[in-house]
Enzyme design. Structure first.
Site, PDB file in Angstrom:
ATOM      1  N   LEU A   8      -5.986 -27.444  50.789  1.00 20.81           N
ATOM      2  CA  LEU A   8      -4.642 -26.868  51.177  1.00 20.81           C
ATOM      3  C   LEU A   8      -4.859 -25.234  51.463  1.00 20.81           C
ATOM      4  O   LEU A   8      -3.852 -24.691  50.999  1.00 20.81           O
ATOM      5  CB  LEU A   8      -3.507 -27.240  50.107  1.00 20.81           C
ATOM      6  CG  LEU A   8      -3.286 -28.644  49.913  1.00 20.81           C
ATOM      7  CD1 LEU A   8      -2.255 -28.875  48.716  1.00 20.81           C
ATOM      8  CD2 LEU A   8      -2.593 -29.139  51.141  1.00 20.81           C
ATOM      9  N   GLY A  12      -4.903 -25.791  56.115  1.00 21.66           N
ATOM     10  CA  GLY A  12      -4.565 -27.127  55.918  1.00 21.66           C
ATOM     11  C   GLY A  12      -3.173 -27.269  55.478  1.00 21.66           C
ATOM     12  O   GLY A  12      -2.421 -28.026  56.040  1.00 21.66           O
ATOM     13  N   ASN A  95     -15.050 -28.132  60.568  1.00 22.73           N
ATOM     14  CA  ASN A  95     -16.059 -27.842  61.799  1.00 22.73           C
ATOM     15  C   ASN A  95     -17.546 -28.593  61.526  1.00 22.73           C
ATOM     16  O   ASN A  95     -18.319 -27.751  61.599  1.00 22.73           O
ATOM     17  CB  ASN A  95     -16.278 -26.464  62.149  1.00 22.73           C
ATOM     18  CG  ASN A  95     -15.051 -26.074  62.898  1.00 22.73           C
ATOM     19  OD1 ASN A  95     -14.510 -26.705  63.789  1.00 22.73           O
ATOM     20  ND2 ASN A  95     -14.728 -24.646  62.287  1.00 22.73           N
ATOM     21  N   SER A 121      -8.461 -27.019  66.858  1.00 21.17           N
ATOM     22  CA  SER A 121      -8.451 -25.693  67.043  1.00 21.17           C
ATOM     23  C   SER A 121      -7.068 -25.253  67.035  1.00 21.17           C
ATOM     24  O   SER A 121      -6.245 -25.939  67.450  1.00 21.17           O
ATOM     25  CB  SER A 121      -9.030 -25.523  68.396  1.00 21.17           C
ATOM     26  OG  SER A 121      -9.097 -24.109  68.931  1.00 21.17           O
ATOM     27  N   LYS A 173     -15.784 -30.143  69.658  1.00 20.44           N
ATOM     28  CA  LYS A 173     -15.093 -28.955  69.181  1.00 20.44           C
ATOM     29  C   LYS A 173     -16.408 -27.898  69.199  1.00 20.44           C
ATOM     30  O   LYS A 173     -16.310 -26.590  69.112  1.00 20.44           O
ATOM     31  CB  LYS A 173     -14.562 -29.039  67.822  1.00 20.44           C
ATOM     32  CG  LYS A 173     -14.137 -28.023  67.024  1.00 20.44           C
ATOM     33  CD  LYS A 173     -13.167 -27.111  67.736  1.00 20.44           C
ATOM     34  CE  LYS A 173     -12.338 -26.296  66.801  1.00 20.44           C
ATOM     35  NZ  LYS A 173     -13.119 -25.578  66.050  1.00 20.44           N
ATOM     36  N   HIS A 176     -16.711 -26.393  72.385  1.00 21.53           N
ATOM     37  CA  HIS A 176     -15.429 -25.455  72.582  1.00 21.53           C
ATOM     38  C   HIS A 176     -15.934 -24.029  71.966  1.00 21.53           C
ATOM     39  O   HIS A 176     -15.522 -23.155  72.524  1.00 21.53           O
ATOM     40  CB  HIS A 176     -14.312 -26.261  71.758  1.00 21.53           C
ATOM     41  CG  HIS A 176     -13.224 -25.236  71.473  1.00 21.53           C
ATOM     42  ND1 HIS A 176     -13.203 -24.382  70.570  1.00 21.53           N
ATOM     43  CD2 HIS A 176     -11.961 -25.230  72.318  1.00 21.53           C
ATOM     44  CE1 HIS A 176     -11.673 -23.654  70.653  1.00 21.53           C
ATOM     45  NE2 HIS A 176     -11.210 -24.181  71.458  1.00 21.53           N
ATOM     46  N   ASN A 177     -16.210 -24.132  70.826  1.00 23.00           N
ATOM     47  CA  ASN A 177     -16.445 -23.087  70.144  1.00 23.00           C
ATOM     48  C   ASN A 177     -17.632 -22.162  70.713  1.00 23.00           C
ATOM     49  O   ASN A 177     -17.902 -20.905  70.828  1.00 23.00           O
ATOM     50  CB  ASN A 177     -17.007 -23.152  68.490  1.00 23.00           C
ATOM     51  CG  ASN A 177     -15.741 -23.556  67.888  1.00 23.00           C
ATOM     52  OD1 ASN A 177     -14.599 -23.920  68.497  1.00 23.00           O
ATOM     53  ND2 ASN A 177     -15.606 -23.383  66.654  1.00 23.00           N
ATOM     54  N   GLU A 180     -15.895 -20.231  73.364  1.00 25.00           N
ATOM     55  CA  GLU A 180     -15.378 -19.197  72.724  1.00 25.00           C
ATOM     56  C   GLU A 180     -16.404 -18.141  72.542  1.00 25.00           C
ATOM     57  O   GLU A 180     -15.917 -16.887  72.809  1.00 25.00           O
ATOM     58  CB  GLU A 180     -14.664 -19.712  71.490  1.00 25.00           C
ATOM     59  CG  GLU A 180     -13.890 -18.764  70.618  1.00 25.00           C
ATOM     60  CD  GLU A 180     -13.565 -19.476  69.447  1.00 25.00           C
ATOM     61  OE1 GLU A 180     -14.123 -18.954  68.343  1.00 25.00           O
ATOM     62  OE2 GLU A 180     -12.812 -20.165  69.404  1.00 25.00           O
TER      63      GLU A 180
END
Length: 301
Positions: A8, A12, A95, A121, A173, A176-177, A180
C-alpha cells in the site's frame, strides 16, 4: 469485484482508490502500519496480516502484488501459497523480470493457482489519468478479471489489454521502460543544447510550452519537462545523478540476445551509469592519455 492489494505504498494505494471509484471492493495489506493507516484514510479496507487478507476475500480470490521487484515478490508468494486455495489468482503489477514471472507462473500452476503479470505504467498520475496495463498470462483468466483492468485503465476500452502468455506483460513493460529511457535522454540532450547557447538567450520553459502544441515531439514527457523548467528554470538543488531500476538493463540484454540493434536505448542506459560516476576514472584516464601522447596538458582538481 473483490480484490486483495498487497503493498500500500503510494502507487498501490492510488490503484486501490481508483478501483474503489470503479465500484470494486478493495482489501489491502502492507507490513507498514503507517502505510495501512494512510490507505484506510482513503477508504481502503486494511488488515494486519496476509492471512487476514485472504480470509477477507471470497473465493476465488484475486490478490494483486505491488511490491518491489526481486526476492520480496518470491517471499510474498511463498507466504501466500499455504493460505490460498485452487482457483485463486496472484497478480504481479510491479516491474519484475519477465523470466521470473514465467517461473512463478509455472510454480503456481502446479498448485492449481492462477497467475497474471501486469506491466503497470502511470506512476503518481494514474489515480486521475488511469494506468496503462499490459497483461500476461492465461487469456481466460485475464478475461474474468477484465473489470479490474477496465477500471484501472484510462477508459474501459483503452489503455489495457491481454498481450500474451505468462511473462508477456512484464516483457512489454520492460521494453516500454527502455523506450522511456531513450525519449527522456533525447529531451534532456536537446534542452541542454538550448541552455548552452547562451548568446540566443532561450527561455527553456517557453520553448517547451511551444513544442507541446502541434509539434511532432509533443508528449506527456514533454509536458513534464515544461512543468519542471517552469518551476525551476535552473534546476537548482537537483543533483546530476540518474538512477535506473533495472528495466533498461534488461531491455538492452534482451536486444543483444535477440540480435536486435538498440543503440538509442543502450546509450541512454550508459548515460545514466555515467551520471553516477563521481570519480569519473575513465575520463581522468582519457585526459592522462591525451597528455601522454600529445602533450596537451591536463586540468587539476
Amino acid at each position: 469485484m473483490d480484490l486483495g492489494m498487497i503493498g500500500l505504498g503510494r502507487m498501490g494505494a492510488n490503484m486501490g482508490e481508483r478501483l474503489l471509484r470503479g465500484g470494486h471492493r478493495v482489501a489491502g495489506y502492507d507490513p507498514g502500519e503507517a502505510a495501512r493507516a494512510a490507505a484506510a484514510a482513503r477508504g481502503i479496507e486494511t488488515v494486519e496480516s496476509l492471512a487476514a487478507l485472504v480470509d477477507a476475500l471470497p473465493a476465488p480470490r484475486a490478490l494483486w502484488l505491488m511490491v518491489p521487484a526481486g526476492p520480496i515478490v518470491d517471499d510474498t508468494i511463498a507466504a501466500l501459497r499455504p493460505l490460498l486455495a485452487a482457483g485463486d489468482t496472484v497478480i504481479d503489477g510491479g516491474n519484475s523480470f519477465y523470466r521470473d514471472s514465467q517461473r512463478r507462473a509455472e510454480q503456481l500452476a502446479a498448485a492449481g493457482l492462477g497467475w497474471l503479470d501486469v506491466g503497470t505504467s502511470g506512476g503518481i498520475w494514474g489515480l486521475e489519468e488511469g494506468y496503462s496495463l499490459t497483461v500476461g498470462g492465461d487469456a481466460a483468466l485475464a478475461g474474468r478479471l477484465a473489470p479490474l483492468f477496465a477500471s484501472l485503465a484510462p477508459a474501459p476500452d483503452r489503455g489495457w489489454g491481454h498481450v500474451g502468455p505468462a511473462g508477456a506483460g512484464h516483457f512489454a513493460k520492460m521494453v516500454h521502460n527502455g523506450i522511456e529511457y531513450g525519449l527522456m535522454q533525447a529531451y534532456a540532450e536537446g534542452f541542454a543544447i538550448l541552455q548552452r547557447k547562451e548568446a540566443l538567450g532561450f527561455d527553456l520553459a517557453q520553448v517547451a510550452e511551444i513544442w507541446r502544441e502541434g509539434s511532432v515531439v509533443r508528449s506527456w514527457l514533454l509536458d513534464l519537462c515544461a512543468g519542471s523548467l517552469r518551476d525551476n528554470p535552473g534546476l537548482e538543488g537537483i543533483a546530476p545523478y540518474v538512477a535506473d531500476s533495472g528495466e533498461g538493463r534488461w531491455t538492452v540484454a534482451e536486444a543483444i540476445d535477440l540480435d536486435v540493434a538498440a543503440p538509442v536505448i543502450t546509450q541512454a542506459l550508459i548515460e545514466r551509469l555515467r551520471s553516477r560516476d563521481d570519480a569519473a576514472f575513465a575520463d581522468r584516464l582519457l585526459a592522462a592519455l591525451r597528455d601522454a601522447f600529445g602533450g596537451h596538458g591536463v586540468r587539476h582538481d
